[in-house]
Motif scaffolding. Structure first.
Motif, PDB file in Angstrom:
ATOM      1  N   LEU A 191      44.300  44.711  60.600  1.00  0.00           N
ATOM      2  CA  LEU A 191      44.663  45.934  59.883  1.00  0.00           C
ATOM      3  C   LEU A 191      45.084  45.619  58.448  1.00  0.00           C
ATOM      4  O   LEU A 191      44.778  46.365  57.523  1.00  0.00           O
ATOM      5  CB  LEU A 191      45.778  46.675  60.630  1.00  0.00           C
ATOM      6  N   VAL A 192      45.782  44.497  58.270  1.00  0.00           N
ATOM      7  CA  VAL A 192      46.189  44.114  56.912  1.00  0.00           C
ATOM      8  C   VAL A 192      44.951  43.877  56.057  1.00  0.00           C
ATOM      9  O   VAL A 192      44.851  44.339  54.924  1.00  0.00           O
ATOM     10  CB  VAL A 192      47.088  42.858  56.945  1.00  0.00           C
ATOM     11  N   LEU A 193      43.985  43.193  56.647  1.00  0.00           N
ATOM     12  CA  LEU A 193      42.732  42.948  55.919  1.00  0.00           C
ATOM     13  C   LEU A 193      42.059  44.274  55.559  1.00  0.00           C
ATOM     14  O   LEU A 193      41.654  44.493  54.418  1.00  0.00           O
ATOM     15  CB  LEU A 193      41.793  42.088  56.770  1.00  0.00           C
ATOM     16  N   LEU A 194      42.005  45.148  56.552  1.00  0.00           N
ATOM     17  CA  LEU A 194      41.377  46.445  56.341  1.00  0.00           C
ATOM     18  C   LEU A 194      42.103  47.221  55.244  1.00  0.00           C
ATOM     19  O   LEU A 194      41.483  47.838  54.372  1.00  0.00           O
ATOM     20  CB  LEU A 194      41.395  47.232  57.650  1.00  0.00           C
ATOM     21  N   ARG A 195      43.419  47.163  55.274  1.00  0.00           N
ATOM     22  CA  ARG A 195      44.210  47.875  54.275  1.00  0.00           C
ATOM     23  C   ARG A 195      43.890  47.350  52.889  1.00  0.00           C
ATOM     24  O   ARG A 195      43.642  48.094  51.960  1.00  0.00           O
ATOM     25  CB  ARG A 195      45.695  47.707  54.551  1.00  0.00           C
ATOM     26  N   ARG A 196      43.886  46.042  52.746  1.00  0.00           N
ATOM     27  CA  ARG A 196      43.640  45.448  51.424  1.00  0.00           C
ATOM     28  C   ARG A 196      42.263  45.832  50.909  1.00  0.00           C
ATOM     29  O   ARG A 196      42.094  46.145  49.744  1.00  0.00           O
ATOM     30  CB  ARG A 196      43.790  43.937  51.494  1.00  0.00           C
ATOM     31  N   VAL A 197      41.281  45.779  51.806  1.00  0.00           N
ATOM     32  CA  VAL A 197      39.921  46.127  51.387  1.00  0.00           C
ATOM     33  C   VAL A 197      39.851  47.594  50.976  1.00  0.00           C
ATOM     34  O   VAL A 197      39.210  47.957  49.991  1.00  0.00           O
ATOM     35  CB  VAL A 197      38.922  45.812  52.523  1.00  0.00           C
ATOM     36  N   THR A 198      40.573  48.444  51.711  1.00  0.00           N
ATOM     37  CA  THR A 198      40.540  49.875  51.403  1.00  0.00           C
ATOM     38  C   THR A 198      41.189  50.183  50.067  1.00  0.00           C
ATOM     39  O   THR A 198      40.695  50.981  49.288  1.00  0.00           O
ATOM     40  CB  THR A 198      41.272  50.664  52.512  1.00  0.00           C
ATOM     41  N   VAL A 199      42.319  49.519  49.825  1.00  0.00           N
ATOM     42  CA  VAL A 199      43.098  49.848  48.632  1.00  0.00           C
ATOM     43  C   VAL A 199      42.551  49.147  47.398  1.00  0.00           C
ATOM     44  O   VAL A 199      42.772  49.568  46.275  1.00  0.00           O
ATOM     45  CB  VAL A 199      44.579  49.461  48.871  1.00  0.00           C
ATOM     46  N   LEU A 200      41.798  48.094  47.619  1.00  0.00           N
ATOM     47  CA  LEU A 200      41.310  47.225  46.552  1.00  0.00           C
ATOM     48  C   LEU A 200      40.592  47.984  45.443  1.00  0.00           C
ATOM     49  O   LEU A 200      41.013  47.982  44.289  1.00  0.00           O
ATOM     50  CB  LEU A 200      40.353  46.223  47.190  1.00  0.00           C
ATOM     51  N   THR A 201      39.504  48.636  45.784  1.00  0.00           N
ATOM     52  CA  THR A 201      38.690  49.295  44.767  1.00  0.00           C
ATOM     53  C   THR A 201      39.426  50.433  44.068  1.00  0.00           C
ATOM     54  O   THR A 201      39.383  50.514  42.851  1.00  0.00           O
ATOM     55  CB  THR A 201      37.373  49.793  45.400  1.00  0.00           C
ATOM     56  N   PRO A 202      40.099  51.332  44.813  1.00  0.00           N
ATOM     57  CA  PRO A 202      40.782  52.426  44.109  1.00  0.00           C
ATOM     58  C   PRO A 202      41.751  51.918  43.048  1.00  0.00           C
ATOM     59  O   PRO A 202      41.761  52.429  41.942  1.00  0.00           O
ATOM     60  CB  PRO A 202      41.529  53.150  45.220  1.00  0.00           C
ATOM     61  N   GLY A 203      42.531  50.903  43.386  1.00  0.00           N
ATOM     62  CA  GLY A 203      43.519  50.395  42.437  1.00  0.00           C
ATOM     63  C   GLY A 203      42.861  49.970  41.138  1.00  0.00           C
ATOM     64  O   GLY A 203      43.290  50.352  40.056  1.00  0.00           O
ATOM     65  N   THR A 204      41.791  49.203  41.238  1.00  0.00           N
ATOM     66  CA  THR A 204      41.146  48.732  40.017  1.00  0.00           C
ATOM     67  C   THR A 204      40.429  49.876  39.316  1.00  0.00           C
ATOM     68  O   THR A 204      40.316  49.883  38.104  1.00  0.00           O
ATOM     69  CB  THR A 204      40.124  47.624  40.338  1.00  0.00           C
ATOM     70  N   ARG A 205      39.972  50.857  40.053  1.00  0.00           N
ATOM     71  CA  ARG A 205      39.265  51.966  39.419  1.00  0.00           C
ATOM     72  C   ARG A 205      40.208  52.843  38.619  1.00  0.00           C
ATOM     73  O   ARG A 205      39.873  53.320  37.539  1.00  0.00           O
ATOM     74  CB  ARG A 205      38.541  52.792  40.481  1.00  0.00           C
ATOM     75  N   ILE A 206      41.405  53.048  39.162  1.00  0.00           N
ATOM     76  CA  ILE A 206      42.403  53.826  38.425  1.00  0.00           C
ATOM     77  C   ILE A 206      42.735  53.092  37.134  1.00  0.00           C
ATOM     78  O   ILE A 206      42.824  53.678  36.060  1.00  0.00           O
ATOM     79  CB  ILE A 206      43.656  54.032  39.302  1.00  0.00           C
ATOM     80  N   ASP A 207      42.863  51.789  37.245  1.00  0.00           N
ATOM     81  CA  ASP A 207      43.125  50.933  36.088  1.00  0.00           C
ATOM     82  C   ASP A 207      42.034  51.138  35.037  1.00  0.00           C
ATOM     83  O   ASP A 207      42.318  51.347  33.860  1.00  0.00           O
ATOM     84  CB  ASP A 207      43.165  49.487  36.590  1.00  0.00           C
ATOM     85  N   SER A 208      40.784  51.125  35.464  1.00  0.00           N
ATOM     86  CA  SER A 208      39.666  51.298  34.524  1.00  0.00           C
ATOM     87  C   SER A 208      39.718  52.659  33.861  1.00  0.00           C
ATOM     88  O   SER A 208      39.488  52.778  32.663  1.00  0.00           O
ATOM     89  CB  SER A 208      38.329  51.181  35.239  1.00  0.00           C
TER      90      SER A 208
END
Lengths: 602, 607
Positions: free
Chosen positions: B86-103
């Motif tokens: 689940l931790v892996l899944l969470r990181r993968v899920t949150v990964l792209t949105p975080g960087t996209r908001i940054d962009s």
């Protein structure tokens, strides 16, 4: 391909050998920065050791409370043991909390001092590096070194260091406590270290690659940002916005992808550790449970052992986090240490004898200058400029006039030969002596944020208000300055946008006047002045130049007219040299130029 | 410090301030929500492990059934496995949105800053802008993809954990909760203290970055006056101020950290005493007691991390506030809603009672431009002559709307420039500035900067435009550069002399083939011969182009058909060069050469 200094800064495909060299350079810098704080470091480490020890004591006391306190209370109604244990737990908890707080305070102060020192070093090094370096290394890159790279390192020092110290200690204490309570339970833990090492090795390689890419893209973003904001007028008038938006968006996307990868690498590493941890806990539990059934192990001891095993992997994840920020900071440190590794090509002598130039006599002997062997700017020449002489350098753009000016100001060193002032080689003079002997005023009159008076004081630190005003009056700047909203205290704001180019040049004349050097070089320093200002300056100049050596480069021959001697240059060579009177009477280049100029005034 | 950074009114709530991030999160919000959901589930799984332990201790361990032990161990291993997955899944899920908001933040800030008028850039130090566009954005990313999720997750974990504690023993859990209450007080105190500290620190680092930028851009001045050491001292002062703020922040975190470790320990001690007392009564089983402390131990981490996460949240909050200070600046120079589509007809330029003043000027000061009336006919070249600081450069910035008039209007071919499409207007008006900013690109790209239309055109055509512009500006030297017109120049490329840069800037304006050419003292850095050649070439171009030329020299004035004399923000005379020479003493004073000045003691031969 080389990776020395800033060359290869943008490369991502480093060989193992280059990797190692860069790593060594970065770590050496880190060690050097931490060295002065070694004592403080050990004290903070001691704080963490004790604090961590106290935190580890916690579960032991609870286990004891259950194993010893509970039977005593149940069977003998003796609450003394449990009260004592609770008191001990309270004391240890308080101690752990207090020491932890103390540690946080100290470590932050220490890491901020380290960062401050690094900032200072980069700044000082920037000032020390030769102009040749600055002409090819963008300001945006230096800004990136000083901002986002330092920020990255800060993340490591602010948060990561405590993770490291307490992580390692937690690990050691927990392991010791575990072995003490039940050595058998340590066996699964020991085996677990094999997969831990394997995933860590993978992480090391992967994260280094990704963090390095992330630093490179981050720098590119900053470079474009700075260039756009600095040139915003040109951006707007030439409608650059759309193209800029697109190229910036591409760079943002590159950076986003790189960042995503760095997070992803850690995002796989961390659950992998968690998984190993959970399986280890299960293994410990299995080995323990059967011994409890057999009566070989107390239930309390099993609880402690299981709790310890779980706790053992807590700090391992903390260490992973530290390692992650360490890798990230490592990539930043690579860039910083590369920048600091750059050696100035114009070097201050190590042990210069104090020297005060007085007459300002300049002597060029066998001087030549070339950027590269096939781009010779000045072929070899000799030249003597007598003390107190006012010399004009005349010639078309690109004739090498500014190069001579830069050589005298030691922005560059000659490729061959030597330049001396009052018999002393410029290369043997301390920077302070050199700068108080020779001042170069260029056409580009940069203003720093601050007041007009502050900007004039660039010429002489600590000049009084009187001196500032005297200088302004002498060069004819007083009138416009007093007309400004706050007079001499007017803030010139960003990049001096509020002052016109001519006014900026007047301010830079004030600087030169207040600096009062024996040798003054004016390189197109009057180009943007209007005629009344120039007229004012001409008068000031006659007084300013009296009693000092002056080299004037100007396309406007009006400025040249106050020179007593003229050198005409053509493609790096001096083609005419003589007294102004004599040259004017002749039919040479200068006479022709002068006639053309007079005609242009009609 | 800088008075140019407006302080925002303290926002009322941390989360209300942070809520402004939501539009930037858009579709990613759902994924962040899913990430949080996964986090809650994985926390639940983590909490399930002590429950399984309790079952083990009270069940198989008490009964001694080995099969049952295996089942329990397998269950615990499974729970651990699920948690990690689940931790892996969470990181993968949150990964792209975080960087996209940054962009999105990076792009939005850059675009907005690029669009904001020059007047804004005059007011703001570039370092302050950079620190917002870079450091503050990174802060928000870290908070969004790490801090926020962790904070919400940990708070939920604590809440659920306490619920589980209640399940084991309501009395013990009550004791634990009651003893933990002081944390709220310390948390609130920390919040107010920390948010003002972190705001001050971020502003200070913005200042430091301005100082860095200036020290690089002004390096020749620093070098020439030997002021490196002094600038280092002042820089060190600024960084020390930043350091002290950071240390204060650290101290505040340390203070909170103390209570976050000590208060739960205190609560746990109280529970230990109570728990043993309850167990001795038989009110509580040993297994329940174990489970209670196992759960409480799981909670210690999340509680301790609240301090750090709260700090991160507050830093993100002041980052958001700083970013929106810039994003909230409205662009005053915008496209009209319904731009007039005027057919260009020769390019007449009329200044109709034009006034201009800077927003920052004090009300007592007169307008910088104080009622300019000037009529530049199609194809005419008008020279502007005036003393230093009379407003010439300001005047030249108005037709292309780098600044907008504060009163009156400017008409291009009879149409108010503010009712024209901004980009169309700037296509018709090309400028050459005195300080020639070139970009880090090839000579070709720099000269053809204003010719978007040629980007995909026939290379022969763009070559012709390039060659012609370089020819007029006497910039033939570029062919001798290492890679000819493909040589990279600008800050990241080959460095050119002032005169060379000025000629390229002129070529850039000419390449636009504009209706109106605005030249601000474009030849100041040229030598006499080159200037003469440029002028004769320019004359050809100017014959058909409407032009405004700021002139300091008689030679430049001769390019013009008429001359306007600017004095203290007003046009005091308009006429040909010879008319003005004859009629205006002020003009003679400004333009007549030094040699004709009787007061001038020159060393040269009297003429």
């Amino acid at each position: 391909m080389s990776t020395v200094g800033v060359t290869g800064e943008d490369r991502q495909d480093l060989t193992a050998l280059e990797n190692r060299a860069i790593r060594r350079r970065s770590l050496a810098l880190l060690r050097e920065l931490i060295a002065p704080h070694r004592r403080r470091l050990w004290v903070t480490v001691a704080l963490v050791v004790v604090s961590t020890a106290l935190q580890v004591v916690g579960p032991t006391l609870i286990a004891r409370g259950v194993d010893t306190g509970l039977p005593a209370a149940t069977n003998d109604h003796d609450f003394t043991p449990i009260v004592l244990i609770t008191a001990g737990f309270l004391v240890s908890g308080f101690g752990a909390a207090a020491l932890l707080a103390l540690y946080t305070r100290w470590s932050i102060a220490m890491s901020q001092d380290v960062l401050g020192e690094l900032r200072r070093r980069i700044f000082a090094h920037t000032q020390r590096l030769s102009l040749e370096f600055h002409e090819r290394y963008t300001s945006g890159r230096i800004i990136a070194r000083q901002t986002s790279d330092i920020d990255t390192l800060g993340e490591l020092l602010n948060g990561g260091l405590s993770n490291l110290v307490s992580g390692v200690l937690f690990l050691v204490f927990t392991a010791v406590a575990l072995v003490t309570i039940d050595p058998t339970s340590a066996i699964p833990l020991a085996f677990a270290m094999i997969p831990v090492a394997a995933v860590t090795w993978w992480f090391t390689i992967a994260s280094r690659r990704e963090f390095r890419a992330s630093r490179i893209y981050s720098t590119r973003l900053i470079v474009q940002f700075v260039e756009t904001m600095t040139g915003i007028r040109a951006v707007k008038s030439f409608r650059r916005e759309r193209v800029n938006r697109e190229t910036y968006a591409d760079k943002v996307e590159d950076y986003r992808e790189a960042t995503r990868r760095t997070i992803q690498v850690y995002g796989m590493y961390d659950p992998a550790l968690k998984m190993i941890g959970s399986l280890t806990v299960a293994a410990v539990l299995a080995t323990g449970a059967f011994r409890v059934i057999d009566g070989a192990l107390e239930v309390g001891a099993l609880l402690a052992v299981v709790l310890y095993t779980r706790r053992f992997f807590g700090p391992i994840e903390g260490l992973a986090m530290f390692y992650n920020s360490f890798q990230s900071a490592g990539a930043a440190l690579e860039k910083i240490s590369g920048f600091l590794e750059e050696r100035p090509t114009v070097v201050e002598p190590t042990d210069p004898k104090p020297f005060t130039a007085t007459r300002g006599e300049l002597e060029f002997r066998g001087v030549s200058f070339a950027y590269t062997s096939d781009r010779v700017v000045l072929p070899e020449f000799d030249l003597t400029i007598r003390g107190g002489e006012t010399l004009a350098l005349v010639g078309a753009t690109g004739a090498g006039k500014s190069t001579i000016a830069k050589l005298i100001a030691r922005f560059y060193d000659p490729t061959t030969g030597s330049i001396t002032v009052d018999g002393r080689d410029l290369r043997d003079m301390s920077d302070v002596d050199l700068r108080s002997a020779i001042t170069l005023v260029t056409q580009e009159a940069y203003l720093f944020s601050g007041s007009v008076a502050d900007n004039i004081r660039m010429g002489k630190a600590g000049a009084t208000d009187d001196e500032v005003e005297r200088a302004a009056r002498a060069v004819g700047a007083h009138e416009f300055i007093t007309a400004l909203p706050d007079g001499y205290d007017t803030d010139v704001n960003k990049r001096g946008n509020r002052l016109s180019a001519g006014q900026r040049q007047l301010v830079s004349f004030c600087r030169a006047f207040i600096a009062d050097p024996p040798v003054l070089i004016l390189d197109e320093a009057t180009a943007s002045l209007d005629i009344p200002s120039e007229r004012l300056i001409q008068r000031g100049l006659t007084t300013l130049l009296a009693g000092r050596t002056a080299i004037i480069i100007a396309h406007r021959l009006s400025t040249v007219s106050i020179a007593s001697r003229v050198l005409v240059m053509d493609r790096g060579r001096i083609v005419e040299d003589g007294a102004t009177h004599d040259l004017l009477k002749g039919t040479g280049t200068f006479a022709t130029l002068h006639r053309a100029w007079r005609d242009s005034l009609a | 410090m800088n008075d140019s950074t407006p302080q925002s009114p303290r926002s009322s709530g941390t989360f209300r301030g942070l809520a402004r991030v939501i539009p930037f999160a858009r579709s990613d919000l759902a994924r962040l929500g899913v990430g949080m959901g996964i986090m809650i589930v994985s926390s639940g799984v983590a909490l399930g492990i002590p429950i399984a332990l309790e079952a083990l201790v009270d069940g198989p361990l008490a009964t001694g059934d080995p099969v049952q032990v295996w089942w329990a161990v397998a269950l615990i291993a499974l729970l651990g496995f699920v948690e990690a997955a689940l931790v892996l899944l969470r990181r993968v899920t949150v990964l792209t949105p975080g960087t996209r908001i940054d962009s999105r933040f990076r792009n939005t800030i850059y675009r907005h800053l690029q669009d904001l008028p020059i007047a804004f850039h005059d007011q703001w130090q570039s370092g302050q802008l950079l620190s917002r566009a870079n450091s503050d954005v990174s802060l928000i990313r870290r908070w969004m993809s790490f801090g926020l999720v962790m904070l919400v997750g940990n708070v939920l974990m604590i809440v659920m954990g306490i619920a589980v504690l209640f399940h084991w023993s309501p009395l013990l859990a009550g004791v634990f909760l009651l003893c933990s209450l002081p944390m709220f007080y310390f948390g609130t105190r920390f919040r107010s203290q920390y948010s003002s500290l972190s705001r001050a620190a971020q502003d200070q680092w913005g200042d430091v970055s301005t100082a860095v930028e200036e020290s690089v851009h002004g390096i020749r001045v620093l070098r020439s006056f030997g002021r490196g050491a002094d600038s280092l001292t002042s820089f060190a002062g600024r960084t020390r101020a930043g350091r002290n703020l950071e240390v204060n922040k650290g101290n505040a975190r340390a203070g909170l950290g103390f209570w976050l470790v000590w208060v739960p320990d205190f609560a746990l001690a109280a529970c230990l005493l109570t728990g043993v007392w309850l167990a001795s009564d038989g009110t509580l089983t040993t297994g329940q007691l174990f489970a209670f402390f196992a759960t409480a131990a799981v909670l210690a981490g999340p509680i301790e991390s609240i301090g750090f996460l709260l700090g991160l949240t507050l830093e993100a909050q002041s980052g958001v506030a700083r970013i929106f200070e810039v994003l909230d600046e409205s662009n005053t120079i915008t496209n009209p809603e319904n731009p007039v589509t005027a057919t260009p007809s020769g390019g007449s330029l009329v200044f109709d009672n034009v006034h201009f003043r800077h927003a920052s000027q004090s009300p007592d000061d007169p307008d910088l431009l104080d009622g300019i009336n000037l009529d530049v006919r199609p194809g005419e070249t008008m020279a502007i002559v005036g003393a230093t600081g009379s407003g010439k450069t300001t005047l030249t910035a108005l037709p292309a709307r780098l600044y907008d008039v504060t009163a009156g209007r400017i008409l291009l071919d009879g149409v108010d420039i503010r009712s024209l499409d901004l980009s169309a207007l700037r296509t018709r008006i090309a400028m050459a500035f005195e300080d020639a900013t070139l970009f880090s690109e090839t000579v070709r790209d720099n000269v053809l900067l204003g010719r978007d239309d040629l980007r995909d055109a026939d290379p022969a055509r763009s070559d012709a435009v390039l060659a012609q512009a370089l020819d007029v500006a006497e910039a033939g030297f570029v062919y001798d550069l290492p890679d000819g017109v493909e040589t990279i120049i600008g800050e990241q490329g080959l460095s050119l002399s002032g005169g060379q840069r000025q000629r390229l800037a002129l070529a850039r304006a000419i390449a636009c083939a504009p209706d109106v050419l605005v030249l601000d003292d474009p030849l100041s850095a040229l030598d006499v011969e080159t200037e003469a050649r440029v002028e004769s070439a320019l004359r050809r171009v100017l014959a058909t182009t409407t032009a405004i030329v700021v002139a300091h020299r008689p030679s430049t004035v001769t390019l013009a058909d008429r001359v306007a004399l600017l004095d203290n923000g007003r046009i005091t005379a308009v006429g040909t060069h010879s008319e003005l020479l004859a009629n205006s003493a002020a003009y003679r004073h400004l333009i007549s050469s030094l040699v004709d000045d009787p007061g001038h003691d020159s060393t040269e031969e009297p003429s």
